[in-house]
Scaffold this active site. Structure first.
Site, short mmCIF file in Angstrom:
data_model
loop_
_atom_site.label_atom_id
_atom_site.label_comp_id
_atom_site.label_asym_id
_atom_site.label_seq_id
_atom_site.Cartn_x
_atom_site.Cartn_y
_atom_site.Cartn_z
N GLY A 144 113.12 37.07 63.08
CA GLY A 144 113.86 36.05 64.44
C GLY A 144 112.83 34.29 63.71
N CYS A 145 113.19 33.27 64.34
CA CYS A 145 112.51 32.12 63.77
C CYS A 145 110.99 32.12 64.60
CB CYS A 145 113.86 30.96 64.36
SG CYS A 145 113.98 30.52 65.99
N PHE A 146 111.75 32.28 66.13
CA PHE A 146 110.12 31.97 66.18
C PHE A 146 109.12 33.53 66.49
CE2 PHE A 146 111.50 29.68 70.41
CZ PHE A 146 110.53 28.29 70.18
N THR B 82 107.72 32.15 63.12
CA THR B 82 106.13 31.12 63.60
C THR B 82 105.24 32.08 63.47
OG1 THR B 82 108.43 30.10 63.70
CG2 THR B 82 105.43 29.28 64.17
#
Length: 327
Positions: free
Chosen positions: A136-138, A141
């Protein structure tokens, strides 16, 4: 060298569009088909208007398995349903961009096993994998902001995180909180302390630091910009700043997209690229890490292509030497 033949399922959405933009210009890939039931027969530039002049590809409602790799750019839950409804040969490698196969408890379907596709964590496993669960993107990060500490067993206090994402993180479907008149000049919190990406983050941190059990206090924000994630992380640390910087530099030394600095960073440096920038600073007894990336590229389609490059023994950076929007 024979080019990799790629198929895309869900080609009309944001991640499908980004996949097209990358693969059209990838030196080692031919796009065999782009699937979309609702747009079958239309040129892809009818939906992704910026691709006018770049390709004459059309969406199709048919599924072909005469390919080497299949990208699933579907919503959460829909990827598993797709694989349950369609018999994909084992010879076709699958890269799924949904959350359906990211956790170890849900990483299999039939005889297909998915490897968690964060190259900075699982590069060697990815190279020998058959199927990839794209992070996932979060999750990407925040993991990249914390993995060097976990690798040395240094996550020994609660972790505090504030992170803001652009509107494309909500997907292409219309919603009140993605409407321009609501999002513009606005800021809001959602899923405080309970975001679904916390599960995969915890799983990866435990992979490197098995005794990690500290709380991740994660507050996500909806930002009034289109793309990118800006995450600010702090935790207790006895390390000096130069020691922490060396730890991060060493951990990411062989990873071409993740870059570490003590200088101030901002989102425009990474938007429209597959890069991650990490700023590492010390304030008293607090280690402060800023982690930034483009949620649709390193947070989704760019990372999926990076995983494809590793799967097929290509240059990890192929097709991903992208230009940032500096101004």
């Amino acid at each position: 060298m024979t080019k990799v033949r790629a198929g895309i399922i869900g080609g009309a959405g944001y991640t499908g569009g980004e996949m097209l933009r990358i693969l059209i210009n990838h030196p080692d890939v031919d796009i065999a088909f782009v699937h979309s039931n609702s747009n079958a027969g239309n040129h892809v530039y009818v939906v992704h208007t910026d691709l006018f002049g770049d390709t004459e590809l059309r969406f199709t409602g048919e599924l072909s398995t005469d390919i080497d790799v299949l990208f699933l750019c579907l919503g959460h839950g829909d990827a598993r349903k797709f694989l349950e409804a369609n018999d994909i040969p084992d010879s076709v490698k699958i890269i799924d961009l949904s959350q359906d196969f990211r956790l170890s408890a849900t990483s299999t379907i039939g005889n297909k096993k998915f490897v968690y596709g964060l190259p900075e964590l699982n590069r060697e496993a990815i190279k020998s994998a058959e199927n990839i669960a794209n992070p996932g993107c979060f999750a990407t990060t925040l993991q990249l902001g914390l993995l060097p500490l976990a690798a040395k067993g240094l996550l020994n206090s609660e972790v505090h995180i504030s992170a803001t994402t652009g509107s494309t993180g909500a997907g292409q479907s219309l919603a009140t909180t993605s409407h321009f008149t609501w999002r513009n000049d606005n800021l809001s919190v959602y899923k405080a302390f309970g975001h679904q990406h916390l599960n995969e983050i915890g799983q990866s941190l435990n992979q490197l630091q098995p005794d990690f059990g500290q709380t991740l206090n994660f507050i996500p924000y909806r930002g009034d910009f289109t793309r990118g994630i800006f995450a600010a992380i702090h935790l207790d640390s006895e390390s000096e700043e130069d020691e922490a910087l060396k730890l991060y530099h060493d951990f990411y030394a062989e990873h071409p997209f993740t870059h570490v600095t003590s200088r101030n960073i901002d989102l425009k440096q990474v938007v429209n690229t597959n890069k991650v920038f990490l700023q590492v600073k010390k304030h008293g007894n607090k280690l402060f890490i800023i982690s930034i990336l483009d949620n649709l590229l390193k947070g989704a389609s760019g990372q999926a292509v990076q995983n494809m490059n590793l799967l097929f023994g290509l240059d990890e950076r192929a097709g991903l030497r992208l230009k940032a929007a500096a101004f």
